[in-house]
Scaffold this motif. Structure first.
Motif, PDB file in Angstrom:
ATOM      1  N   ASN A 101      13.260   8.786  16.120  1.00 20.14           N
ATOM      2  CA  ASN A 101      12.461   7.717  15.793  1.00 20.14           C
ATOM      3  C   ASN A 101      12.989   6.383  15.886  1.00 20.14           C
ATOM      4  OD1 ASN A 101      14.575   8.234  13.793  1.00 20.14           O
ATOM      5  ND2 ASN A 101      13.486   6.696  12.579  1.00 20.14           N
TER       6      ASN A 101
ATOM      7  N   LYS B 109       1.376   9.615  15.137  1.00 22.94           N
ATOM      8  CA  LYS B 109       0.190   8.611  14.909  1.00 22.94           C
ATOM      9  C   LYS B 109      -1.009   9.206  16.176  1.00 22.94           C
ATOM     10  CE  LYS B 109      -1.901   4.363  14.233  1.00 22.94           C
ATOM     11  NZ  LYS B 109      -1.833   2.713  14.274  1.00 22.94           N
TER      12      LYS B 109
ATOM     13  N   ARG C 178      12.508   0.053  12.932  1.00 25.10           N
ATOM     14  CA  ARG C 178      12.722   1.361  12.871  1.00 25.10           C
ATOM     15  C   ARG C 178      13.833   1.614  12.094  1.00 25.10           C
ATOM     16  NH1 ARG C 178      10.563  -0.088  17.830  1.00 25.10           N
ATOM     17  NH2 ARG C 178       8.662   0.717  18.670  1.00 25.10           N
TER      18      ARG C 178
ATOM     19  N   ASP D 157       7.278   7.947  14.773  1.00 23.08           N
ATOM     20  CA  ASP D 157       6.232   7.518  13.921  1.00 23.08           C
ATOM     21  C   ASP D 157       4.780   7.328  14.971  1.00 23.08           C
ATOM     22  OD1 ASP D 157       7.616   7.872  11.683  1.00 23.08           O
ATOM     23  OD2 ASP D 157       8.185   5.561  11.591  1.00 23.08           O
TER      24      ASP D 157
END
Length: 773
Positions: free
Chosen positions: A737, A479, A711, A475
């Protein structure tokens, strides 16, 4: 797609299963005739270097010199499928991003450069000239060259990597995150401190005479299948092979050589490991320290009895430093700590030590099961300590052997792809090319992601690879990439990274390793360096997948010419007209490449000098250094269990057998008995029972990172497997992740993808029906 099943695989690695898999892959890619011809040119003097792993070539005169996963890589690159702009532009990026990686891979080869159109959310055709001008304009508009980040994949050739680092340094930055930062960075760091060079000291010929081979945290059956041939021959001549791995891996147990007519017809196999020790995840340091402790105790007993010494006192006295302090530290380490943290019994450790002490020559190999831990540097230095103890560096059949992944990841670093270049390298580079290189250290992979998160509007340029999928903390990484003003990817196929883009984005398709590289002076060869520092040429034999493709060196040269224009004195276009000219420049910068062109054109190439193999120690002490390390008892897994209890598991990410790095060739993991499914979690039978679940149940995985960020990875099927209690394994990138960006190896900053503290909870959604046997 395969039917979803779980079944025990009791066949050996290799054998008919491997041949069937190769044939199926060639057929599925639509190239039955060309595919077979192409494979026979892999790793041959007049052919191309396999675009898969970096294991060295054994015998160029053999009938074939490729393995199952190498064949998959070659077939995938030589596919008849074409991902044309017309095909890609049929779909929005949002649609493409929703497809699995396997689907993206099977679209085929990209054929033309493409630019992202935000109005339609589609990639559209762009000319090469427009693409280079756009990148040059955006780079030159940055407030500082350090606002650009230049990633490198280990598949880039020496010539491409050298030009790339030269261009970037002339542009003004050392921002070179690369795949080494995510795999063997700890190997280089640890060995430079211990023996003065960050590369392994052994050659393939050393495997032919070693009396013992110790293998740590490596699964050659999937990741380096050609290595199994060397292990098979070593086993057959009586060498001891001692393996340390949490999972029982088929390639370390039995191997049926597809090139052995006798084994194939008789359906027989060769046992590989004479001893197999299932350490706990992260327990290798404790296990190796236990072997050393046994050896030192045996030496003390021998001294007391007036018998010959067990350790090599002459080697230690002449060639090493810090032995006394190191030995005191080892002898003071309590056995109960060693046993608890290794997950092995004292008897198992003693048996390994007996093999080590009996052998007159020992090779120690390791893979990413060692390097992706917080204490990876300490673990590698402990392995080197073990070798130093009996003089097992700098003589035949002995030495450290870090087994690297991508085919030229070691060569890229040799060529200068490094965010912390030495002053001597920069001095020579500036002298040869008449410019002043930047001196400030740049970003590694973890640092680059952090910088893109913190400071939007950077330019991210990737020479190959799949950055969005290879990196930790998915993630956060996604980003970071979306924060960029521009993302650019040089590639052969569409992958996840092209769909996680900046405000502007380009895809630049390049030639593959298997294709003819025609430049102004004729067809060109590139060079690569394997895991054992052999440098050799690679020449493609296939026609390019598209007339619009450019080679990686040409892409770099044209980008440099467009970006630097009148401020560079480097003759970029002249260099790429004939790659011999690039190699001549490399020889002027790197002393080990003197007379590069003549030496590399000898069949098989040449070996780069390795000072440690000569017992020349380029360390601060001018000796090989024993490095003392306590067995760690305060790692993230320890702290997580103190806080959450013993229900905390330690998760290691791993590859499936139908996968190489981030490339998914299929949905099967044959040797582990998994077919048609990737969201699986390998777990001990007793742990399943303690959870009150059963094999085939679906769970969610929660990462217990220490940064306070939640997470979670949802819906993974429990698969009963021979793995120590408290340990789990699952595939990446599906579990990337769960790896916090802030969790990395001490000193080397490699993500800790092999040791993730996690909790499991039942998946609450309706469980999907699955055929599980």
């Amino acid at each position: 797609m395969s039917k979803k099943t779980i079944q025990v695989y009791d066949r050996p690695a290799g054998g008919w299963g491997a041949l069937k898999s190769v044939a199926q892959q060639i057929f599925e890619q639509g190239i039955p005739a060309k595919g077979a011809r192409t494979l026979l040119s892999a790793n041959q003097p007049d052919g191309f270097d396999c675009p898969g792993c970096a294991w060295p070539d054994k015998d160029h005169t053999s009938t074939f010199e490729f393995c199952e996963n190498g064949a998959k890589a070659v077939a995938a690159e030589s596919t008849a499928r074409r991902a044309t702009p017309e095909l890609i532009s049929q779909h929005t990026v949002a649609y493409l991003a929703a497809q699995p990686d396997f689907w993206l891979e099977n679209l085929g080869r990209l054929t033309q450069p493409m630019q992202y159109d935000p109005a339609s959310d589609r990639y559209q055709t762009v000319s090469w000239e427009q693409a280079f001008e756009l990148v040059a304009e955006r780079l030159n508009a940055l407030p500082s060259p350090n606002d650009a980040i230049f990633y490198t994949s280990g598949r880039a050739s020496n010539e491409a990597a050298f030009l790339y680092q030269l261009f970037v340094r002339e542009f003004g930055t050392n921002n070179f995150p690369d795949c080494s930062n995510m795999c063997h960075e700890p190997s280089g760091f640890a060995m430079r401190e211990s023996v003065g060079i960050g590369k392994g000291t052994v050659l393939l010929s050393d495997f032919h005479v070693a009396e013992a081979i110790f293998i740590f945290g490596q699964n050659p059956g999937t990741n380096h299948p050609r290595m199994l041939g060397e292990l098979r021959e070593a086993s057959k001549r009586g060498a001891a092979i001692v393996s340390f791995n949490p999972l029982r891996e088929r390639g370390l147990e039995k191997f049926q050589d597809p090139q052995s007519t006798i084994e194939m017809i008789a359906d027989k196999a060769t046992s590989i490991s004479s001893s197999y020790h299932q350490v706990k995840i992260g327990g290798d340091l404790a296990a190796v320290k236990g072997i050393i402790k046994c050896t030192l105790e045996a030496d003390q007993a021998a001294q007391a009895a007036g018998k010959p010494r067990v350790i090599d006192v002459d080697f230690i006295a002449e060639h090493t430093a810090n032995f006394d302090a190191f030995a005191a530290d080892v002898l003071a380490e309590p056995w109960d700590v060693i046993v608890t943290e290794s997950g092995l019994t004292r008897e198992q450790i003693q048996r390994s030590a007996d093999i080590y002490m009996k052998a007159k020559s020992v090779i120690a190999c390791w893979g990413m099961g060692i390097t992706q831990h917080k204490h990876s540097v300490a673990t590698i230095q402990m392995i080197v300590n073990m070798l130093l103890l009996r003089g097992n560096i700098g003589r035949p059949g002995a030495g450290p052997c870090p087994v690297r992944g991508h085919s030229n990841v070691q060569g890229d670093r040799t060529m200068g792809i490094y965010e912390k270049p030495s002053p001597a390298f920069l001095d020579r580079l500036g002298q040869v090319f008449d410019f002043t290189p930047p001196r400030e250290n740049g970003y590694d992979t973890v640092g680059a992601i952090g910088a893109m998160l913190a400071e939007p509007n950077k330019v991210f340029f990737a020479l190959g690879g799949n950055f969005a999928t290879a990196t930790p903390d998915t993630d956060a990484t996604h980003k970071a990439l979306r924060n960029c003003a521009l993302t650019v990817h040089v590639t052969t196929k569409l992958n996840r990274s092209h769909l996680v883009h900046g405000r502007e984005a380009l895809i630049l398709p390049c030639l593959g390793r298997t294709e003819i590289d025609m430049q102004e002076t004729g067809p060109q060869a590139v060079s690569v360096e394997d895991s054992m520092s052999m440098v050799h040429l690679s020449s493609g034999i296939n026609a390019p997948a598209s007339k619009h493709l450019l080679s990686e060196p040409m892409i770099v040269a044209r980008l440099a010419a467009a970006t630097l224009k009148n401020r560079s004195k480097t003759p970029w276009m002249s260099l790429v007209a004939d790659y011999d000219r690039i190699r001549d420049k490399i020889a002027m910068v790197l002393d080990d490449f003197a007379d590069f062109n003549n030496r590399v054109k000898v069949p098989g190439g040449f070996h780069l000098r390795n000072t440690a193999s000569e017992r020349v120690w380029n360390t601060a002490t001018k000796k090989a250094n024993f490095k003392a390390h306590r067995v760690p008892t305060d790692l993230p897994i320890h702290r997580a269990r103190e806080k959450h209890g013993r229900q905390v598991f330690n998760l290691s990410t791993t590859r499936s057998h139908d996968q190489y790095n981030t490339t998914i060739y299929g949905m099967n993991d044959r040797y582990r008995g998994v077919f048609g499914e990737r969201r699986v979690l390998f777990i001990n039978k007793e742990d399943i029972e303690q959870l009150g679940m059963k094999a085939g149940s679906w769970v969610d995985i929660e990462s217990l990172g220490e940064d306070g960020v939640h997470r979670e990875a949802k819906r993974f099927m429990l698969v009963e497997y021979n793995i120590p209690r408290g340990c789990l394994a699952s595939y990446f990138p599906e579990t990337n992740n769960l790896v916090p960006l802030s969790s990395f190896a001490d000193f080397a900053r490699t993500p800790t993808s092999k040791s993730i503290p996690v909790l499991l909870t039942p998946h609450q959604a309706k469980e999907t029906a699955s055929a599980v046997h």
